[in-house]
Design a protein around this motif. Structure first.
Motif, PDB file in Angstrom:
ATOM      1  N   ARG A 229      57.364  57.738  18.745  1.00 53.58           N
ATOM      2  CA  ARG A 229      58.236  56.812  18.035  1.00 53.58           C
ATOM      3  C   ARG A 229      58.683  55.670  18.961  1.00 53.58           C
ATOM      4  O   ARG A 229      58.762  54.524  18.549  1.00 53.58           O
ATOM      5  CB  ARG A 229      59.452  57.556  17.492  1.00 53.58           C
ATOM      6  N   ASN A 230      59.004  56.035  20.243  1.00 52.03           N
ATOM      7  CA  ASN A 230      59.418  55.016  21.206  1.00 52.03           C
ATOM      8  C   ASN A 230      58.298  54.012  21.464  1.00 52.03           C
ATOM      9  O   ASN A 230      58.548  52.822  21.598  1.00 52.03           O
ATOM     10  CB  ASN A 230      59.822  55.662  22.533  1.00 52.03           C
ATOM     11  N   SER A 231      57.062  54.484  21.552  1.00 54.20           N
ATOM     12  CA  SER A 231      55.919  53.610  21.797  1.00 54.20           C
ATOM     13  C   SER A 231      55.718  52.665  20.612  1.00 54.20           C
ATOM     14  O   SER A 231      55.471  51.472  20.792  1.00 54.20           O
ATOM     15  CB  SER A 231      54.662  54.450  22.018  1.00 54.20           C
ATOM     16  N   LEU A 232      55.838  53.184  19.394  1.00 55.12           N
ATOM     17  CA  LEU A 232      55.697  52.362  18.194  1.00 55.12           C
ATOM     18  C   LEU A 232      56.834  51.335  18.119  1.00 55.12           C
ATOM     19  O   LEU A 232      56.610  50.170  17.827  1.00 55.12           O
ATOM     20  CB  LEU A 232      55.690  53.258  16.942  1.00 55.12           C
ATOM     21  N   PHE A 233      58.050  51.783  18.421  1.00 55.31           N
ATOM     22  CA  PHE A 233      59.207  50.879  18.427  1.00 55.31           C
ATOM     23  C   PHE A 233      58.990  49.750  19.438  1.00 55.31           C
ATOM     24  O   PHE A 233      59.235  48.585  19.147  1.00 55.31           O
ATOM     25  CB  PHE A 233      60.488  51.661  18.775  1.00 55.31           C
ATOM     26  N   SER A 234      58.514  50.098  20.651  1.00 53.79           N
ATOM     27  CA  SER A 234      58.286  49.093  21.702  1.00 53.79           C
ATOM     28  C   SER A 234      57.260  48.062  21.271  1.00 53.79           C
ATOM     29  O   SER A 234      57.428  46.864  21.517  1.00 53.79           O
ATOM     30  CB  SER A 234      57.803  49.764  22.990  1.00 53.79           C
ATOM     31  N   LYS A 235      56.180  48.518  20.600  1.00 54.12           N
ATOM     32  CA  LYS A 235      55.142  47.585  20.165  1.00 54.12           C
ATOM     33  C   LYS A 235      55.671  46.642  19.080  1.00 54.12           C
ATOM     34  O   LYS A 235      55.443  45.436  19.131  1.00 54.12           O
ATOM     35  CB  LYS A 235      53.928  48.358  19.645  1.00 54.12           C
ATOM     36  N   ILE A 236      56.371  47.190  18.117  1.00 52.59           N
ATOM     37  CA  ILE A 236      56.894  46.363  17.020  1.00 52.59           C
ATOM     38  C   ILE A 236      57.949  45.394  17.558  1.00 52.59           C
ATOM     39  O   ILE A 236      57.900  44.193  17.283  1.00 52.59           O
ATOM     40  CB  ILE A 236      57.489  47.244  15.894  1.00 52.59           C
ATOM     41  N   PHE A 237      58.896  45.919  18.327  1.00 52.04           N
ATOM     42  CA  PHE A 237      59.971  45.086  18.860  1.00 52.04           C
ATOM     43  C   PHE A 237      59.411  44.026  19.817  1.00 52.04           C
ATOM     44  O   PHE A 237      59.817  42.872  19.801  1.00 52.04           O
ATOM     45  CB  PHE A 237      61.017  45.966  19.562  1.00 52.04           C
ATOM     46  N   GLY A 238      58.433  44.434  20.646  1.00 55.30           N
ATOM     47  CA  GLY A 238      57.782  43.496  21.565  1.00 55.30           C
ATOM     48  C   GLY A 238      57.085  42.361  20.814  1.00 55.30           C
ATOM     49  O   GLY A 238      57.133  41.202  21.225  1.00 55.30           O
ATOM     50  N   GLY A 239      56.440  42.698  19.700  1.00 55.11           N
ATOM     51  CA  GLY A 239      55.775  41.683  18.871  1.00 55.11           C
ATOM     52  C   GLY A 239      56.775  40.689  18.311  1.00 55.11           C
ATOM     53  O   GLY A 239      56.549  39.475  18.332  1.00 55.11           O
ATOM     54  N   TYR A 240      57.896  41.220  17.793  1.00 52.23           N
ATOM     55  CA  TYR A 240      58.949  40.341  17.275  1.00 52.23           C
ATOM     56  C   TYR A 240      59.497  39.434  18.382  1.00 52.23           C
ATOM     57  O   TYR A 240      59.706  38.241  18.169  1.00 52.23           O
ATOM     58  CB  TYR A 240      60.102  41.151  16.672  1.00 52.23           C
ATOM     59  N   LEU A 241      59.743  40.024  19.560  1.00 54.88           N
ATOM     60  CA  LEU A 241      60.269  39.231  20.679  1.00 54.88           C
ATOM     61  C   LEU A 241      59.310  38.118  21.099  1.00 54.88           C
ATOM     62  O   LEU A 241      59.729  36.996  21.398  1.00 54.88           O
ATOM     63  CB  LEU A 241      60.577  40.128  21.882  1.00 54.88           C
ATOM     64  N   LEU A 242      58.013  38.431  21.094  1.00 50.23           N
ATOM     65  CA  LEU A 242      57.006  37.438  21.453  1.00 50.23           C
ATOM     66  C   LEU A 242      57.035  36.258  20.468  1.00 50.23           C
ATOM     67  O   LEU A 242      57.030  35.091  20.878  1.00 50.23           O
ATOM     68  CB  LEU A 242      55.613  38.078  21.475  1.00 50.23           C
ATOM     69  N   ILE A 243      57.100  36.568  19.174  1.00 45.56           N
ATOM     70  CA  ILE A 243      57.159  35.516  18.148  1.00 45.56           C
ATOM     71  C   ILE A 243      58.430  34.685  18.322  1.00 45.56           C
ATOM     72  O   ILE A 243      58.394  33.445  18.263  1.00 45.56           O
ATOM     73  CB  ILE A 243      57.088  36.134  16.737  1.00 45.56           C
ATOM     74  N   ILE A 244      59.555  35.343  18.558  1.00 49.08           N
ATOM     75  CA  ILE A 244      60.830  34.641  18.743  1.00 49.08           C
ATOM     76  C   ILE A 244      60.759  33.714  19.955  1.00 49.08           C
ATOM     77  O   ILE A 244      61.176  32.555  19.886  1.00 49.08           O
ATOM     78  CB  ILE A 244      61.997  35.649  18.884  1.00 49.08           C
ATOM     79  N   CYS A 245      60.195  34.210  21.058  1.00 51.00           N
ATOM     80  CA  CYS A 245      60.096  33.397  22.283  1.00 51.00           C
ATOM     81  C   CYS A 245      59.197  32.171  22.081  1.00 51.00           C
ATOM     82  O   CYS A 245      59.535  31.077  22.540  1.00 51.00           O
ATOM     83  CB  CYS A 245      59.567  34.236  23.442  1.00 51.00           C
ATOM     84  N   ILE A 246      58.074  32.358  21.387  1.00 53.27           N
ATOM     85  CA  ILE A 246      57.164  31.237  21.133  1.00 53.27           C
ATOM     86  C   ILE A 246      57.871  30.170  20.292  1.00 53.27           C
ATOM     87  O   ILE A 246      57.818  28.971  20.597  1.00 53.27           O
ATOM     88  CB  ILE A 246      55.863  31.716  20.446  1.00 53.27           C
ATOM     89  N   LEU A 247      58.555  30.605  19.243  1.00 53.44           N
ATOM     90  CA  LEU A 247      59.284  29.660  18.395  1.00 53.44           C
ATOM     91  C   LEU A 247      60.382  28.946  19.178  1.00 53.44           C
ATOM     92  O   LEU A 247      60.600  27.743  19.003  1.00 53.44           O
ATOM     93  CB  LEU A 247      59.885  30.376  17.185  1.00 53.44           C
ATOM     94  N   LEU A 248      61.066  29.680  20.052  1.00 55.20           N
ATOM     95  CA  LEU A 248      62.155  29.090  20.821  1.00 55.20           C
ATOM     96  C   LEU A 248      61.665  28.065  21.842  1.00 55.20           C
ATOM     97  O   LEU A 248      62.408  27.174  22.238  1.00 55.20           O
ATOM     98  CB  LEU A 248      62.964  30.170  21.526  1.00 55.20           C
ATOM     99  N   LEU A 249      60.429  28.182  22.262  1.00 52.59           N
ATOM    100  CA  LEU A 249      59.876  27.194  23.182  1.00 52.59           C
ATOM    101  C   LEU A 249      59.504  25.907  22.444  1.00 52.59           C
ATOM    102  O   LEU A 249      59.744  24.807  22.939  1.00 52.59           O
ATOM    103  CB  LEU A 249      58.633  27.753  23.887  1.00 52.59           C
ATOM    104  N   PHE A 250      58.921  26.043  21.256  1.00 49.95           N
ATOM    105  CA  PHE A 250      58.413  24.872  20.551  1.00 49.95           C
ATOM    106  C   PHE A 250      59.474  24.124  19.746  1.00 49.95           C
ATOM    107  O   PHE A 250      59.440  22.903  19.670  1.00 49.95           O
ATOM    108  CB  PHE A 250      57.240  25.265  19.641  1.00 49.95           C
ATOM    109  N   ILE A 251      60.411  24.827  19.140  1.00 48.77           N
ATOM    110  CA  ILE A 251      61.412  24.175  18.290  1.00 48.77           C
ATOM    111  C   ILE A 251      62.243  23.151  19.073  1.00 48.77           C
ATOM    112  O   ILE A 251      62.376  22.015  18.628  1.00 48.77           O
ATOM    113  CB  ILE A 251      62.296  25.211  17.570  1.00 48.77           C
ATOM    114  N   PRO A 252      62.806  23.497  20.250  1.00 51.84           N
ATOM    115  CA  PRO A 252      63.587  22.479  20.977  1.00 51.84           C
ATOM    116  C   PRO A 252      62.738  21.275  21.408  1.00 51.84           C
ATOM    117  O   PRO A 252      63.176  20.135  21.287  1.00 51.84           O
ATOM    118  CB  PRO A 252      64.119  23.216  22.204  1.00 51.84           C
TER     119      PRO A 252
END
Length: 194
Positions: free
Chosen positions: A2-25
């Motif tokens: 469950r921890n491994s699945l959580f890390s993958k899903i949460f990591g994916g969300y974080l990656l998308i958030i970081c990419i958006l945060l770089l381009f939007i500003p």
């Protein structure tokens, strides 16, 4: 598992958030600056168009001292510097400086464009005022002949000051959205992992 699945899903969300945060500003700052500079350019162009008929009458009658006085009296009414330059690049009048002490302006990019019959626009450092300026120049025409060039300008420090204020507000907004996004991503990831 469950921890491994959580890390993958949460990591994916974080990656998308970081990419958006770089381009939007980056995109928003550039768009805001472009919009603001274009608005100022239009304002400077309108000042030049409005002032041109009066300036043309002074030039036609070779009343250059009166033209200089006329422009200096406009300083409080228009929030811009106005310079009138003849076809040889000699400054005939200026709202802020004595035209006889000013150097030849014939090779200034905005003046070259205006002498060609177009609208000249340039942003550069002013040696006379010792600061970065936005310049807009238009030809003053009479019977399809160019008499002179009217150039309006405004210090870029006003633009930069406003943009710094806007950037700060945008960054605060982005920080709040980022924290909310991470919180939502965490909850969604935990729910999906369960």
């Amino acid at each position: 598992m469950r921890n491994s699945l959580f890390s993958k899903i949460f990591g994916g969300y974080l990656l998308i958030i970081c990419i958006l945060l770089l381009f939007i500003p980056l995109i928003s700052f550039k768009l805001i600056r472009t919009y603001y500079v274009n608005t100022l350019t239009d304002n400077l162009k309108n000042i030049a168009i409005t002032t041109s008929p009066h300036v043309a009458s002074f030039i036609e009658n070779h009343r250059f001292l009166e033209l200089d006085t006329y422009l200096k009296n406009l300083t409080d009414k228009v929030n811009a510097r106005i310079t009138v330059i003849d076809k040889e690049g000699i400054v005939l009048a200026d709202t802020e400086k004595d035209p006889s002490t000013m150097e030849n302006h014939k090779i200034r990019p905005e003046v070259v464009d205006a002498l060609s019959g177009g609208v000249g626009k340039s942003t550069r450092f002013s040696v006379t005022l010792e600061e970065a300026m936005l310049y807009v120049a238009l030809p003053i025409e009479k019977d399809t002949k160019i008499l002179a060039v009217i150039r309006t300008s405004i210090p870029l420090k006003q633009v930069n000051s406003l943009l710094r204020d806007l950037q700060l507000r945008i960054l605060i907004g982005i920080a709040i959205v980022t924290l909310l996004s991470i919180g939502i991503a965490f909850l969604l990831s935990r729910g999906l992992a369960k």
